[in-house]
Design an enzyme around this catalytic site. Structure first.
Site, mmCIF file in Angstrom:
data_model
loop_
_atom_site.group_PDB
_atom_site.id
_atom_site.type_symbol
_atom_site.label_atom_id
_atom_site.label_comp_id
_atom_site.label_asym_id
_atom_site.label_seq_id
_atom_site.Cartn_x
_atom_site.Cartn_y
_atom_site.Cartn_z
ATOM 1 N N THR A 112 2.617 -0.387 -14.916
ATOM 2 C CA THR A 112 2.100 0.381 -16.043
ATOM 3 C C THR A 112 1.008 1.328 -15.560
ATOM 4 O O THR A 112 0.520 1.218 -14.444
ATOM 5 C CB THR A 112 1.539 -0.548 -17.131
ATOM 6 O OG1 THR A 112 0.519 -1.368 -16.561
ATOM 7 C CG2 THR A 112 2.623 -1.445 -17.698
ATOM 8 N N ALA A 141 10.584 -0.932 -17.583
ATOM 9 C CA ALA A 141 10.317 -1.740 -18.772
ATOM 10 C C ALA A 141 8.850 -2.139 -18.781
ATOM 11 O O ALA A 141 8.268 -2.438 -17.739
ATOM 12 C CB ALA A 141 11.200 -2.980 -18.798
ATOM 13 N N ASP A 175 0.850 -1.188 0.000
ATOM 14 C CA ASP A 175 0.000 0.000 0.000
ATOM 15 C C ASP A 175 0.883 1.236 0.000
ATOM 16 O O ASP A 175 2.104 1.147 0.137
ATOM 17 C CB ASP A 175 -0.952 0.021 1.211
ATOM 18 C CG ASP A 175 -0.216 -0.111 2.528
ATOM 19 O OD1 ASP A 175 1.024 -0.004 2.538
ATOM 20 O OD2 ASP A 175 -0.880 -0.325 3.557
ATOM 21 N N GLY A 226 0.902 -3.896 -23.299
ATOM 22 C CA GLY A 226 2.016 -2.945 -23.351
ATOM 23 C C GLY A 226 3.145 -3.453 -24.228
ATOM 24 O O GLY A 226 3.814 -2.683 -24.929
ATOM 25 N N THR A 227 3.355 -4.770 -24.218
ATOM 26 C CA THR A 227 4.389 -5.374 -25.055
ATOM 27 C C THR A 227 4.065 -5.194 -26.532
ATOM 28 O O THR A 227 4.944 -4.859 -27.340
ATOM 29 C CB THR A 227 4.524 -6.870 -24.720
ATOM 30 O OG1 THR A 227 4.883 -7.002 -23.346
ATOM 31 C CG2 THR A 227 5.561 -7.543 -25.595
ATOM 32 N N HIS A 255 -3.501 -13.241 -25.032
ATOM 33 C CA HIS A 255 -3.309 -13.343 -23.588
ATOM 34 C C HIS A 255 -4.495 -14.060 -22.951
ATOM 35 O O HIS A 255 -5.535 -14.254 -23.582
ATOM 36 C CB HIS A 255 -3.154 -11.955 -22.953
ATOM 37 C CG HIS A 255 -1.785 -11.374 -23.123
ATOM 38 N ND1 HIS A 255 -1.436 -10.629 -24.235
ATOM 39 C CD2 HIS A 255 -0.676 -11.442 -22.348
ATOM 40 C CE1 HIS A 255 -0.168 -10.251 -24.111
ATOM 41 N NE2 HIS A 255 0.313 -10.730 -22.984
ATOM 42 N N HIS A 256 -4.335 -14.390 -21.684
ATOM 43 C CA HIS A 256 -5.377 -15.048 -20.899
ATOM 44 C C HIS A 256 -6.618 -14.159 -20.772
ATOM 45 O O HIS A 256 -6.550 -12.930 -20.921
ATOM 46 C CB HIS A 256 -4.840 -15.404 -19.509
ATOM 47 C CG HIS A 256 -4.210 -14.236 -18.814
ATOM 48 N ND1 HIS A 256 -4.922 -13.321 -18.092
ATOM 49 C CD2 HIS A 256 -2.913 -13.825 -18.764
ATOM 50 C CE1 HIS A 256 -4.118 -12.397 -17.597
ATOM 51 N NE2 HIS A 256 -2.887 -12.679 -18.001
ATOM 52 N N LYS A 293 -6.890 -10.809 -18.556
ATOM 53 C CA LYS A 293 -6.216 -9.547 -18.890
ATOM 54 C C LYS A 293 -7.245 -8.557 -19.419
ATOM 55 O O LYS A 293 -7.920 -8.824 -20.422
ATOM 56 C CB LYS A 293 -5.114 -9.784 -19.927
ATOM 57 C CG LYS A 293 -4.261 -8.551 -20.204
ATOM 58 C CD LYS A 293 -3.080 -8.912 -21.083
ATOM 59 C CE LYS A 293 -2.223 -7.692 -21.401
ATOM 60 N NZ LYS A 293 -1.641 -7.068 -20.208
ATOM 61 N N ASN A 350 7.979 -4.811 -20.187
ATOM 62 C CA ASN A 350 8.070 -6.263 -20.063
ATOM 63 C C ASN A 350 9.518 -6.604 -19.730
ATOM 64 O O ASN A 350 10.417 -6.249 -20.480
ATOM 65 C CB ASN A 350 7.635 -6.934 -21.373
ATOM 66 C CG ASN A 350 7.473 -8.430 -21.243
ATOM 67 O OD1 ASN A 350 8.267 -9.103 -20.611
ATOM 68 N ND2 ASN A 350 6.432 -8.956 -21.864
ATOM 69 N N PHE A 351 9.743 -7.303 -18.618
ATOM 70 C CA PHE A 351 11.105 -7.614 -18.188
ATOM 71 C C PHE A 351 11.601 -8.968 -18.685
ATOM 72 O O PHE A 351 12.744 -9.333 -18.424
ATOM 73 C CB PHE A 351 11.203 -7.569 -16.658
ATOM 74 C CG PHE A 351 11.431 -6.180 -16.131
ATOM 75 C CD1 PHE A 351 12.700 -5.630 -16.105
ATOM 76 C CD2 PHE A 351 10.378 -5.414 -15.688
ATOM 77 C CE1 PHE A 351 12.920 -4.351 -15.633
ATOM 78 C CE2 PHE A 351 10.572 -4.135 -15.213
ATOM 79 C CZ PHE A 351 11.850 -3.593 -15.184
#
Length: 234
Positions: free
Chosen positions: A73, A96, A32, A141-142, A131-132, A135, A98-99
């Site tokens: 993000t 990033a 938090d 974002g990628t 994606h699943h 989401k 995506n890391f």
């Protein structure tokens, strides 16, 4: 290495496990927006929090001389302001979208292919991401980062979700089962097609890349990217 985790949801717990497996200690788990944080014991902070909390988390770390790796993000309207504070405090920062180590190599392959295709007007470019079903945002974002890499060398100057706007690079977003993430970049002509694709087999790769970035940034000063971590800048 002593790691402070900002955000302790699924990703935070995965970061904890992988960090400990690599011999690191998790000294803080913050879920938090609070001022009651002991920065003195942190060597590095990894932020996967919420858009509302990210800017404060990141800049408080800078002011307390703690380098930050962030994958949150939705806060990027304040990104430039965060960079100013980082530089003023002589801090260290990596952001990033995506890391994943593989995805960041894929980003560079995408840019190189886009440059090679730039003069071949007979090819039509498009992107697809899967994606699943959990989401909520689309495109990912990628996918947006991939689109930006294509657009650097393309006559079109913007992208459009599911090809809804003519004259823009289409990104087709699909939601299917529990797919961790599949991204494809396609070039199609009457004669043939060229496709490059990255397929994630799980979400662990995202957490591993963030831990690798945290290991890399230790002792450094400045603003960096995963290109620096993976030595892809040249």
């Amino acid at each position: 290495m002593n790691i402070g985790l900002f955000g302790y949801g699924k990703m935070g717990r995965m970061l904890e496990k992988i960090g400990q497996d690599r011999g690191h200690t998790i000294v803080a788990k913050i879920d938090d927006d609070t001022e009651a944080i002991d920065y003195d014991g942190m060597d590095v902070a990894i932020d996967f929090s919420t858009p509302n909390a990210a800017f404060n988390n990141i800049t408080h770390c800078f002011k307390n001389r703690v380098p930050v790796v962030s994958g949150t993000t939705g806060w990027l309207r304040d990104y430039e302001k965060a960079l100013q504070i980082c530089n003023a405090e002589k801090g260290a920062f990596i952001y990033a979208s995506n890391f994943s180590l593989g995805v960041n190599i894929f980003f560079e392959l995408n840019r190189q292919l886009a440059q090679m295709m730039s003069g071949l007007e007979q090819y039509t470019a498009s992107l697809e991401e899967i994606h699943h079903i959990h989401k909520l945002d689309a495109p990912s974002g990628t996918a947006i980062t991939l689109a930006e890499g294509v657009l650097e060398h393309h006559p079109k100057k913007d992208w459009s979700l599911d090809g809804k706007e003519k004259g823009k690079l289409p990104i087709y977003a699909k939601r299917d089962g529990e797919v961790p993430g599949t991204h494809s970049v396609n070039y199609t002509s009457k004669e043939d097609s060229i496709t490059i694709q990255h397929v994630a087999h799980g979400r662990e790769g995202f957490a591993l890349g963030a831990i690798v970035a945290a290991e890399w940034i230790l002792g450094k000063q400045g603003v960096f990217s995963m290109k620096d971590v993976l030595n892809l800048s040249n």
